[in-house]
Design an enzyme around this catalytic site. Structure first.
Site, PDB file in Angstrom:
ATOM      1  N   CYS A  10      66.990  87.576  81.019  1.00 31.22           N
ATOM      2  CA  CYS A  10      65.884  87.603  81.980  1.00 31.22           C
ATOM      3  C   CYS A  10      65.669  89.020  82.506  1.00 31.22           C
ATOM      4  CB  CYS A  10      66.172  86.642  83.128  1.00 31.22           C
ATOM      5  SG  CYS A  10      65.028  86.803  84.521  1.00 31.22           S
TER       6      CYS A  10
ATOM      7  N   CYS B 110      66.339  89.333  86.215  1.00 24.92           N
ATOM      8  CA  CYS B 110      67.771  89.387  86.526  1.00 24.92           C
ATOM      9  C   CYS B 110      68.291  90.797  86.239  1.00 24.92           C
ATOM     10  CB  CYS B 110      68.541  88.370  85.689  1.00 24.92           C
ATOM     11  SG  CYS B 110      68.124  86.633  86.039  1.00 24.92           S
TER      12      CYS B 110
END
Length: 468
Positions: A388, A391
């Protein structure tokens, strides 16, 4: 979104004498006519699976059930095949580069000139009114469509009416399937999207109606801008082959997508709207910037990104309802993936949040943590997926936060919640999107979910200090 039938239709009419083929004539209908209207004087109409009449966007392509054995038909077909070959040979990547620095007006004119009656403007009731103004300025006939989800604000419906009256057009609305909406609401309630994400509701109320609409077109025009959503729209070109939806001909590559204002800043769009004195949604004056359905749209504060007003309980930089899901990179619903190449040539996703101050929790470890009702110290846990990009973007601030909290009694941890662990995380850990941040207080079994989309050190630290 639905399609307004203020548009022209291009037909190639051919007539022949016994010795010569007269020049092919291209005729345009300059004003709106009823959907099933067709000029009585038309002798022969040949087009890309479409008659020269103005039709609803979700109409089925015309069937050729009979064969007219005449030289006129055969020769006219050859003319059309040649035109079709030229259209299909268009290199849209090259065209996008050529138009990269062009004005929205020039891009709009090119789109309308190229596709005529087989293109339509997608109008959502927000700044997309700029597209209609640009189309109006070209002097060419144009079509407009809008998706009526059944959950729009009253102010949006009033804008639709004002736009129709100002430009003398009829917006053609597309509606969701009643049975699908009924099933969704009866089984999951009116506001299930607050609990399990907006994608399912958007798929029923927006994506499927859009899919039906686009099956009647060869191209569509959107109001996407690069500055609208940094996670999904930063690379959109001014014109592209639609990577998701199919057009009139069916199959991949059968639909072209035009984004005339892709390179325009939001502030410049508003300068244009004010200068041209066009009607706008009155919600804008109340702090709404990006406007969608009423339950999923709210005003934003000064300094907030406009997409923070849409689906605010989810990640601000990855907010797409599905209409433009082609912007989202393959293999990652939130953006680009991050991979590491191994010595043997294989690729694996590189882990993140690697620090001596960040505890890596296993499935048994986090299960034990959530069962504790009287902890000896509070815990801050990030639920993440290594691929991600959001993230990845908060890795530095999270590690720095862990360093600041070292020795304070607050444990900082991570739990990889994608793959096989995702159902468990959604069911037991309040996972909605990546990353999700949870704080487990010292004397409470209930975790507190971090509500903000700001993931800088100061914001995260303020959250921890408030609760510990």
């Amino acid at each position: 979104m639905a399609f307004g039938a203020v548009t022209s239709s291009t037909a190639i009419s051919a007539s022949f004498s016994s010795h010569s083929l007269e020049q092919t004539k291209v005729s345009q209908l300059g004003s709106y006519q009823p959907v099933n209207w067709c000029p009585a004087s038309t002798v022969l109409n040949v087009s890309r699976k479409r008659s020269s009449c103005v039709k609803a966007l979700n109409a089925e392509p015309k069937r050729n059930d009979s064969i007219v054995a005449s030289a006129a038909t055969l020769l006219a077909s050859e003319v059309v095949q040649k035109v079709e070959a030229e259209v299909e040979a268009e290199d849209y990547e090259k065209l996008a580069l050529e138009l990269e620095n062009a004005s929205p007006l020039k891009i709009m004119d090119k789109a309308l000139q190229k596709f005529g009656n087989d293109i339509a403007i997608a109008f959502s009731g927000a700044e997309d009114v700029a597209l209609i103004e640009y189309a109006h300025l070209t002097g060419r006939p144009f079509r407009v469509f809008s998706l009526d989800t059944g959950r729009l604000n009253p102010e949006t419906y009033r804008l639709f009416d004002a736009v129709e009256k100002k430009y003398g057009i009829h917006i053609e609305y597309m509606f969701p399937d009643a049975v699908e909406v009924q099933t969704l609401v009866r089984t999951k309630g009116m506001f299930s999207f607050y609990e399990d994400g907006h994608q399912e509701c958007c798929r029923v109320r927006k994506v499927r109606p859009l899919r039906r609409a686009l099956k009647g077109l060869r191209a569509w025009i959107t109001g996407q801008r690069k500055d609208q959503s940094p996670g999904t729209r930063s690379e959109i070109p001014v014109v592209q082959v639609d990577p998701v939806f199919e057009g009139l001909e069916g199959g991949p590559g059968s639909l072209v997508k035009w984004n005339p204002v892709a390179n325009v800043q939001g502030t410049d769009i508003w300068k244009f709207l004010r200068t041209m004195d066009v009607p706008v949604n009155s919600l804008h004056a109340q702090g709404y910037i990006s406007i969608g359905c009423e339950p999923c749209t709210r005003p934003v504060l000064p300094g907030q990104h406009e997409r923070e007003g849409r689906w605010w309980w989810e990640d601000a930089t990855a907010k797409e309802c599905g209409l433009h899901k082609g912007n989202i990179k393959d293999g990652n619903v939130n953006g680009n993936s991050s991979v590491a190449v191994q010595a043997n040539g294989t690729t694996t996703v590189a882990d993140i949040f690697n620090s001596q101050h960040v505890v890596s929790l296993t499935r048994p470890g986090i299960e034990n943590l959530i069962k504790l009702e009287d902890r000896k110290e509070p815990w801050l846990v990030v639920l993440y997926a290594p691929w991600c990009r959001f993230c990845q973007a908060m890795e530095g601030s999270y590690v720095e936060l862990a360093e600041k909290l070292a020795g304070t009694g607050v444990k900082v941890a991570k739990f990889q919640a994608d793959g096989d662990q995702k159902p468990f995380a959604e069911r037991e850990l309040q996972l909605g999107s990546f990353p999700t941040i949870l704080f487990y207080p010292k004397h409470s079994s209930r975790a507190v979910k971090y509500p903000s989309e700001k993931r800088d050190v100061e914001s995260l630290l303020a959250f921890v200090n408030t609760l510990r």
